[in-house]
Structures are given as structure tokens and as C-alpha cells.
Write a protein that holds these residues in place. Structure first.
Motif, mmCIF file in Angstrom:
data_model
loop_
_atom_site.group_PDB
_atom_site.id
_atom_site.type_symbol
_atom_site.label_atom_id
_atom_site.label_comp_id
_atom_site.label_asym_id
_atom_site.label_seq_id
_atom_site.Cartn_x
_atom_site.Cartn_y
_atom_site.Cartn_z
ATOM 1 N N ARG A 40 0.871 -1.205 0.123
ATOM 2 C CA ARG A 40 -0.048 0.163 0.134
ATOM 3 C C ARG A 40 0.867 1.198 0.002
ATOM 4 O O ARG A 40 0.385 2.257 -0.614
ATOM 5 N N MET A 41 1.933 1.174 0.694
ATOM 6 C CA MET A 41 3.001 2.388 0.660
ATOM 7 C C MET A 41 3.686 2.647 -0.545
ATOM 8 O O MET A 41 3.831 3.576 -1.028
ATOM 9 N N GLN A 42 3.798 1.343 -1.316
ATOM 10 C CA GLN A 42 4.636 1.423 -2.506
ATOM 11 C C GLN A 42 3.734 2.095 -3.565
ATOM 12 O O GLN A 42 4.070 2.850 -4.342
ATOM 13 N N SER A 43 2.358 1.730 -3.425
ATOM 14 C CA SER A 43 1.285 2.070 -4.240
ATOM 15 C C SER A 43 1.175 3.777 -4.268
ATOM 16 O O SER A 43 1.176 4.518 -5.159
ATOM 17 N N GLY A 46 4.102 5.624 -5.472
ATOM 18 C CA GLY A 46 4.111 5.752 -6.992
ATOM 19 C C GLY A 46 2.949 6.972 -7.508
ATOM 20 O O GLY A 46 3.104 7.581 -8.402
ATOM 21 N N THR A 47 1.782 6.804 -6.802
ATOM 22 C CA THR A 47 0.835 7.716 -6.954
ATOM 23 C C THR A 47 1.361 9.091 -6.832
ATOM 24 O O THR A 47 1.218 10.146 -7.691
ATOM 25 N N LEU A 48 2.053 9.514 -5.674
ATOM 26 C CA LEU A 48 2.665 10.684 -5.395
ATOM 27 C C LEU A 48 3.533 11.375 -6.254
ATOM 28 O O LEU A 48 3.678 12.368 -6.609
ATOM 29 N N ARG A 49 4.488 10.185 -6.810
ATOM 30 C CA ARG A 49 5.565 10.315 -7.540
ATOM 31 C C ARG A 49 4.940 10.903 -8.858
ATOM 32 O O ARG A 49 5.209 11.913 -9.769
ATOM 33 N N GLN A 51 1.795 12.307 -9.441
ATOM 34 C CA GLN A 51 1.567 13.655 -9.273
ATOM 35 C C GLN A 51 2.573 14.516 -9.362
ATOM 36 O O GLN A 51 2.090 15.872 -9.822
ATOM 37 N N ALA A 52 3.535 14.367 -8.568
ATOM 38 C CA ALA A 52 4.773 15.532 -8.413
ATOM 39 C C ALA A 52 5.247 15.589 -10.068
ATOM 40 O O ALA A 52 5.491 16.994 -10.508
ATOM 41 N N ASP A 53 5.486 14.533 -10.613
ATOM 42 C CA ASP A 53 5.857 14.604 -12.131
ATOM 43 C C ASP A 53 4.957 15.446 -13.100
ATOM 44 O O ASP A 53 5.378 16.468 -13.814
ATOM 45 N N THR A 54 3.626 15.361 -12.776
ATOM 46 C CA THR A 54 2.522 16.271 -13.599
ATOM 47 C C THR A 54 2.710 17.592 -13.058
ATOM 48 O O THR A 54 2.713 18.428 -14.163
ATOM 49 N N ALA A 55 2.902 17.822 -11.803
ATOM 50 C CA ALA A 55 2.962 19.210 -11.194
ATOM 51 C C ALA A 55 4.366 19.904 -11.930
ATOM 52 O O ALA A 55 4.118 20.887 -12.309
ATOM 53 N N VAL A 56 5.402 19.199 -11.961
ATOM 54 C CA VAL A 56 6.582 19.811 -12.523
ATOM 55 C C VAL A 56 6.476 20.318 -13.978
ATOM 56 O O VAL A 56 6.952 21.078 -14.161
ATOM 57 N N ALA A 57 6.062 19.294 -14.534
ATOM 58 C CA ALA A 57 5.805 19.374 -16.148
ATOM 59 C C ALA A 57 4.808 20.517 -16.412
ATOM 60 O O ALA A 57 5.029 21.397 -16.996
ATOM 61 N N SER A 58 3.873 20.636 -15.486
ATOM 62 C CA SER A 58 2.876 21.947 -15.771
ATOM 63 C C SER A 58 3.561 23.135 -15.391
ATOM 64 O O SER A 58 3.653 24.022 -16.250
ATOM 65 N N VAL A 59 4.614 23.292 -14.324
ATOM 66 C CA VAL A 59 5.119 24.400 -14.189
ATOM 67 C C VAL A 59 6.337 24.506 -15.132
ATOM 68 O O VAL A 59 6.337 26.085 -15.649
#
Length: 66
Positions: A40-43, A46-49, A51-59
């Protein structure tokens, strides 16, 4: 005499504090090891990673657009 008692007290406090600190460190480390192996923590990681990638790409897109 008072100086010797003070030094002995500081020494005893240091030894007892160091032992308690080490035990707490080991407890935290065991909890971390247990949590990182939990699927569950690994999942969640992965989800947080993602979301972070999407946010960085947007910026980055926003900054390049200026």
C-alpha cells in the motif's frame, strides 16, 4: 566534591540518554523498514511520484510559455 558529583551526573545522564536514543532510533528504523515493504505504501509512493511529475511538467510548460 560538588564538581566531581556534577561530572558524574553528567556522565550518567549522557550514557542513559545515548542508550535511550539508540533504542528509539532502532524502533523508528524498524517501523520505516516495515512501511517501505508494504504494498500500500509502495502504491501511494507511485501515485505521489506521478502527481509530482505532472505538477513539475505543468510548471515547466508555464515558465516556457512566458
Amino acid at each position: 566534591m560538588a564538581k566531581l558529583s556534577f561530572i558524574a551526573g553528567v556522565g550518567a545522564g549522557y550514557v542513559l540518554g545515548a542508550r535511550a536514543g539508540r533504542e528509539r532510533y532502532e524502533q523508528i528504523r524498524r517501523a520505516y523498514d516495515h512501511a517501505k515493504d508494504d504494498p500500500r505504501m509502495q502504491s501511494l509512493a507511485g501515485t505521489l511520484r506521478a502527481q509530482a511529475d505532472t505538477a513539475v511538467a505543468s510548471v515547466v510548460r508555464e515558465l516556457r510559455g512566458r
